[in-house]
Every structure is written in structure tokens, then in C-alpha cells.
Design an enzyme around this catalytic site. Sequence first.
Site, PDB file in Angstrom:
ATOM      1  CD  GLU A 134      17.289   9.295   0.444  1.00 18.91           C
ATOM      2  OE1 GLU A 134      18.382   9.723   0.041  1.00 18.91           O
ATOM      3  OE2 GLU A 134      16.248   9.358  -0.225  1.00 18.91           O
ATOM      4  CB  THR A 145      18.605  16.499   0.624  1.00 20.11           C
ATOM      5  OG1 THR A 145      18.267  16.185  -0.726  1.00 20.11           O
ATOM      6  CG2 THR A 145      17.415  16.209   1.507  1.00 20.11           C
TER       7      THR A 145
END
Length: 309
Positions: free
Chosen positions: A129, A182
Site C-alpha cells: 500500500e 491518494t
Amino acid sequence: MEEIKIFSPGTVANVGCGFDVLGFCLDTIGDEMVIRKTTEKGVRISKIEGGFELPLEVTKNVAGVSALALYEAASPNFGFEIEIYKAIKPGSGIGSSAASAAGSVFGMNSLLGNPFDTHQLTYFAMKGEAIASKSEHADNIAPALFGGFTLVKSTHPLEILQIPSPSDLYAVIAHQKIEIKTSEARALLPNEIPLADAIIQWSNLGSLIHALHTNNFALIGSALKDVIVEPHRSQLIPNFQTLKTAAHEANALGTSISGSGPSVFSLCQGKAVAHDVENAQKELLKSTGIPFDIYVSKINTQGIKILTQ
Ligand code: HSE
């Protein structure tokens, strides 16, 4: 077992007031992945389907990086090959990178006979991630691996709490097909926040957790507010306010940004209300000309599912 095929679900991070700590797992949107043992040692990504431009190179792919973290810890005398069939668009705000990162470690762990527990898998998946979002947040990874609602109490040391969800709770996800990275959505946020806003936010987060424990739908609705992150990020999302109003008028409990957007999620009591919200938001988005998908999903309390093994 030589091979496993899994469904790796989409997830909603933040859930309004729980920036970087709260998340829940979806049922109707997710990727499929096949992981198999190979005699050749190491980790290889042999296939990525879905029409998105994602690297096959293991050290550049979130599924590959998390797989390598587990592989180094397990040090088996064989290797793994990963195939990824992506349905979750990268940059959609519904945990695309987390699904890949969590899926590879879940599949490898199963083929190894489950030597690692779910907290350890979360830790490995966070390594993947981190290369997608430039931060090791676990609020998508944890619900994908544990299922249901999860609260990341701490990342160092890693401590995940599982929060119950009312059985009649449904989510509606409105995904306008634009990409928000993000890392960019994080860069928009202030480093410091006013104490008055912090007080509202932690009051809402505590109330939301209490509401989930006590099946208090009205309290879910009144607590599902984000005074810290939403005001900044909502500017990146076309039609945000009108989507929110449409959901409210169709009796959604509450609406906010899914992860870092552009998807917008609503929580609803019951399937019928969820479909009303879906229809209202569909009508609205049809008139805008922006391509979109809308999903209705029950909360997935299981997380990743084994399809065949
Ligand atoms: N908590 C993360 C963020 C989730 O909002 O930046 C990203 O999906």
C-alpha cells in the site's frame, strides 16, 4: 494445495470522521486473483487483466511488494506466481491498491498453510500500500483482510480492532470515473487543525463506533460527518454536494468521501433505501455526462473470499 483463486474486495476507508483509522469492506465490487506455487523460487506477477496500466514488475506493483515482504519472512523453498484480474479501478477511492496488496499475501499465506495471522498479513500488505499512496495507512487493508468494520488503533505497533456492523446496513458507492491519486489528495490536507474541529471529529468518531456496537441507525447518521478532511477533498469531486443532497433526500443515513475519492459512499438502513439512493444518484449523474458506476453492497463481514482451491 498448489493454487488458490480468491475474491479480493473493495473497501471504504475513513468512513467520514475516521480519517486513516476506520474502514469497512464491500461485497459487490472486488478483484479476482490466482496465486500458485512454482518450483522456481521468488515471486512473479504473470498476468494483470482489466484494462488498467499497472506494472508487472514485482518491486513496482503493490501486490508484488506485499508478496515480497511475506516471502522474505516465510523463506520457502519454492516460489509464487500471481495473476490479477482487476475490477476496481486504480484511483477510484475504493481500495484498489489494498485489494491487490491484501490479496497476494492472503493467497500466499493460504498456500503456505496459514503460518501468519491476520495482523501479520496486514503488516505485509501495508508495505505494498505504501508504494501506491506514499503512506503506510491500513484503513483499506484491514477491512479487506478482517472483513466488516475495522479500526486501526495503531500502526506501530500494529493493532486492529474489529467493530461489529448491524446486519441491515448497506452501502451505496457512486464512482465518477475520474482519477484522484491518494498521494495528491493527502498533500491537500493541512498539517494542523483547529481544536474546535478536532473536538467535533472525535465526538463523531466515538459516536459512530458506539452506534455500530448498538445498532443505532439514527446515531450512525448523525455521527457520519467529517469536518476536517471532506471540506478540502470535496473540491476535487464533481457533483459532491448534489450527490450528498440526493442521497439525503432518498433517506440515506449519511454520505461522505470514500477513501481519498472520487467515489462517494452513503450508508443506508435496509436494501430498499439503498436502491432508492442508487436510483436518485443515477438520475443525477446521467445528466452530468461524466461516466460513472454505482454499486449497492451489504457490509462484507468476511473480507477476502476463497473461490477455488
Ligand atoms: N485514509 C486514506 C486517505 C485512504 O484518505 O488518504 C486512502 O484510500
